[in-house]
Design an enzyme around this catalytic site. Structure first.
Site, PDB file in Angstrom:
ATOM      1  N   ASP A   1      78.689  -3.753  42.582  1.00 49.15           N
ATOM      2  CA  ASP A   1      77.094  -3.861  42.194  1.00 49.15           C
ATOM      3  C   ASP A   1      77.038  -2.822  43.983  1.00 49.15           C
ATOM      4  O   ASP A   1      76.551  -3.723  44.260  1.00 49.15           O
ATOM      5  CB  ASP A   1      76.476  -4.672  41.300  1.00 49.15           C
ATOM      6  CG  ASP A   1      75.643  -4.055  40.646  1.00 49.15           C
ATOM      7  OD1 ASP A   1      75.118  -2.939  40.585  1.00 49.15           O
ATOM      8  OD2 ASP A   1      74.697  -4.735  41.006  1.00 49.15           O
TER       9      ASP A   1
ATOM     10  N   GLU B   1      68.751  -7.867  30.414  1.00 47.17           N
ATOM     11  CA  GLU B   1      69.347  -6.110  31.340  1.00 47.17           C
ATOM     12  C   GLU B   1      71.258  -6.271  31.570  1.00 47.17           C
ATOM     13  O   GLU B   1      71.849  -7.890  32.291  1.00 47.17           O
ATOM     14  CB  GLU B   1      69.108  -6.313  32.857  1.00 47.17           C
ATOM     15  CG  GLU B   1      69.343  -5.407  34.465  1.00 47.17           C
ATOM     16  CD  GLU B   1      69.255  -5.241  35.340  1.00 47.17           C
ATOM     17  OE1 GLU B   1      68.073  -5.800  35.952  1.00 47.17           O
ATOM     18  OE2 GLU B   1      69.733  -5.272  36.259  1.00 47.17           O
TER      19      GLU B   1
ATOM     20  N   ASP C   1      62.846 -14.271  45.217  1.00 47.46           N
ATOM     21  CA  ASP C   1      62.163 -13.688  46.221  1.00 47.46           C
ATOM     22  C   ASP C   1      60.725 -13.893  46.841  1.00 47.46           C
ATOM     23  O   ASP C   1      60.623 -12.980  48.332  1.00 47.46           O
ATOM     24  CB  ASP C   1      62.326 -12.034  45.846  1.00 47.46           C
ATOM     25  CG  ASP C   1      63.413 -11.751  44.674  1.00 47.46           C
ATOM     26  OD1 ASP C   1      64.492 -12.264  45.012  1.00 47.46           O
ATOM     27  OD2 ASP C   1      62.963 -11.057  44.716  1.00 47.46           O
TER      28      ASP C   1
ATOM     29  N   HIS D   1      75.361  -0.964  36.947  1.00 46.72           N
ATOM     30  CA  HIS D   1      75.712  -1.631  35.743  1.00 46.72           C
ATOM     31  C   HIS D   1      76.479  -0.638  34.412  1.00 46.72           C
ATOM     32  O   HIS D   1      77.937  -1.113  33.911  1.00 46.72           O
ATOM     33  CB  HIS D   1      75.409  -2.569  35.244  1.00 46.72           C
ATOM     34  CG  HIS D   1      74.285  -3.699  35.821  1.00 46.72           C
ATOM     35  ND1 HIS D   1      73.273  -4.324  35.282  1.00 46.72           N
ATOM     36  CD2 HIS D   1      74.432  -3.257  36.997  1.00 46.72           C
ATOM     37  CE1 HIS D   1      72.936  -4.778  36.963  1.00 46.72           C
ATOM     38  NE2 HIS D   1      73.417  -4.381  38.018  1.00 46.72           N
TER      39      HIS D   1
ATOM     40  N   HIS E   1      61.939 -11.484  41.600  1.00 46.52           N
ATOM     41  CA  HIS E   1      62.009 -12.759  40.863  1.00 46.52           C
ATOM     42  C   HIS E   1      61.295 -13.621  42.046  1.00 46.52           C
ATOM     43  O   HIS E   1      60.869 -13.715  42.692  1.00 46.52           O
ATOM     44  CB  HIS E   1      63.582 -13.300  41.705  1.00 46.52           C
ATOM     45  CG  HIS E   1      64.688 -12.028  41.635  1.00 46.52           C
ATOM     46  ND1 HIS E   1      65.199 -10.747  41.756  1.00 46.52           N
ATOM     47  CD2 HIS E   1      65.718 -11.559  40.080  1.00 46.52           C
ATOM     48  CE1 HIS E   1      65.912  -9.865  41.430  1.00 46.52           C
ATOM     49  NE2 HIS E   1      66.231 -10.527  40.470  1.00 46.52           N
TER      50      HIS E   1
HETATM   51  C1  XLS Z   1      72.027  -7.904  39.601  1.00 51.33           C
HETATM   52  C2  XLS Z   1      70.901  -7.284  39.318  1.00 51.33           C
HETATM   53  C3  XLS Z   1      69.613  -7.791  39.040  1.00 51.33           C
HETATM   54  C4  XLS Z   1      68.755  -7.306  38.156  1.00 51.33           C
HETATM   55  C5  XLS Z   1      67.702  -8.285  38.445  1.00 51.33           C
HETATM   56  O1  XLS Z   1      73.513  -6.772  39.753  1.00 51.33           O
HETATM   57  O2  XLS Z   1      70.808  -5.704  39.239  1.00 51.33           O
HETATM   58  O3  XLS Z   1      68.871  -6.993  40.595  1.00 51.33           O
HETATM   59  O4  XLS Z   1      68.125  -6.205  38.665  1.00 51.33           O
HETATM   60  O5  XLS Z   1      67.798 -10.070  38.066  1.00 51.33           O
HETATM   61 NI    NI Z   2      68.917  -4.917  37.964  1.00 57.71          NI
HETATM   62 NI    NI Z   3      73.055  -4.683  39.431  1.00 59.18          NI
END
Ligand code: XLS
Ligand code: NI
Ligand code: NI
Length: 437
Positions: free
Chosen positions: A307, A232, A104, A271, A101
């Protein structure tokens, strides 16, 4: 900081299944050919920047446990020291790809313009290192969830100023991803969701998200970015309800906004579990809808309900995931990213290396088992046979619309049709899997 953060840690190479060296691959041989391609070409392994080099080890009850020499990385100098450590790690692990990101990799600026300057400067630094080491970018993405301006979401924020700031930030991240030859651009929903319906206009937020994603697609074509755009899915966390709940929900969103041929999916094991699905369910569903793109191969703890982003350690599970990926033809632009983090007590530099080395071996074992299932064909043949009745003439007419309810009723009556139940053979199939893992 000139000294390598990972000093005295050797490069990890393949030593075969009998090696007892912890700093070695026992199953991942990048050059091993399986089903006509090398393991490196199949798995397309990637390391993520955020959990490894940014996360301080905090949890809801305690702060930083990790002591990385580049913390707090709030200057360009420290951001570059962080990049040095990251590229050292990519080399030690011999992984071809990384992901990041914007937040980061660059210090947070006072303004959008400063953020962009910082990002571009670090992208130049990356470009040199990528050239030097051959490391490639699997995907780039924008962090539209950490800064407090995004507490009510980015694209779905009720305040159009936040929408604009988020849109502008995505533009800069797409530019940098394009410049670094990124093979995908990822959009995880961050805080696109709601905490309470009491303050939320669902219809309006959906309209905002639809426009936002359409702008991303338009911009991709404008700059000639050839990579894939990937949403995602995640059902909850950080918000109580995330809009990109799961594969099926995102498909509905894409159809609603005319985006189903433009955006594919990045699927994360954890997820899927949070959404009450298995990972292979989400993969197979995405394949069947033509939306499969890439994976985040990090597992959740099955009891915790959040998560946990742990490194994969379950070969049979990983094997099934790759089985469905291979059934759909394997990865094209996507790959296997570890969006995984250490446990907060794992504070040694070598813990970062061992975590990835072990996870990569689990993936290699699982992948090879999956390849054997595909080559053997018993499982796929069973499914083909199970639906073979649909090859018949009448069955085809029922499916393609040549027969309606009236005609079917007549046919059932005149032929005195009496369907005979057939075994679904689940246990038999589960036993077949056991031959390969
Ligand atoms: C958060 C997500 C994140 C994405 C990237 O739960 O997994 O890390 O992969 O923004
Ligand atoms: Ni992710
Ligand atoms: Ni995640």
């Amino acid at each position: 900081m000139t000294q390598c953060y990972f000093q005295n840690i050797p490069d990890i190479t393949y030593e075969g299944p009998n090696s007892t060296n912890t700093f070695a691959y026992r199953h991942y041989d990048p050059s091993e050919v399986v089903m006509g391609k090398t393991m490196a070409e199949h798995l397309r392994l990637a390391v993520c920047y955020w959990h490894n080099f940014v996360w301080p080890g905090n949890d809801p009850f305690g702060g930083q446990t990790f002591e990385r020499p580049w913390f707090p990385a709030d200057s360009m100098e420290l951001a570059k020291a962080k990049a040095d450590a990251a590229f050292d790690m990519f080399r030690i692990l011999n992984v071809p790809y990384f992901c990041f990101h914007d937040a980061d990799v660059r210090p947070e600026g006072q303004s959008f313009a400063e953020n962009t300057r910082n990002l571009n400067e670090i992208a130049d630094y990356f470009a040199d290192k990528m050239e030097e080491t051959g490391t490639k970018l699997l995907w780039g993405t924008a962090n539209l969830f950490s800064h407090r301006r995004y507490m009510g979401g980015a694209a779905s924020n009720p305040d159009p100023d936040v929408f604009a700031f988020g849109a502008a930030t995505v533009k800069t991240c797409m530019d940098v991803t394009h410049r670094l030859n990124g093979e995908n651009y990822v959009l995880w929903g961050g805080r696109e969701g709601y905490e309470t319906l009491l303050n939320t206009d669902l219809r309006h937020e959906d309209q905002q998200l639809g426009r936002f994603m359409n702008m991303v697609v338009e911009y991709k074509h404008k700059i000639g970015f050839k990579g894939a755009l990937l949403i995602e899915p995640k059902p909850q966390e950080p918000t109580k309800h995330q809009y990109d709940y799961d594969v099926a929900t995102v498909y509905g969103f894409l159809k609603r906004h005319g985006l189903e041929n433009e955006i594919k999916l990045n699927l994360e094991q954890g997820h899927a579990i949070l959404a009450g699905h298995s990972f292979e369910h989400e993969i197979a569903m995405a394949q069947s809808l033509g939306l499969f793109g890439s994976i985040d191969m990090n597992r959740n703890d099955y009891q915790s309900g959040w998560d946990t982003d742990q490194f994969p350690n379950n070969v049979p599970e990983v094997a099934l995931a790759y089985y469905y990926i291979l059934q759909g033809g394997g990865f094209s632009t996507g790959g296997t990213n570890f969006d995984a983090k250490l446990r907060r007590q794992s504070i040694d530099p070598e813990d970062l290396i061992l975590a990835h080395a072990g996870a990569i071996d689990v993936c290699a074992r699982g992948f090879k088992a999956a390849a054997k299932m595909i080559e053997d064909g018993t499982m796929a043949d069973f499914v083909t046979d199970r639906y073979a009745g649909w090859q018949g003439e009448t069955a085809a007419k029922m499916l393609n619309g040549e027969m309606d309810l009236d005609q079917i009723a007549q046919m059932v009556e005149t032929t005195d049709l009496r369907p005979e139940p057939k075994s679904g053979k689940q246990e038999y199939l589960e036993n077949v899997i056991n031959r390969f893992v």
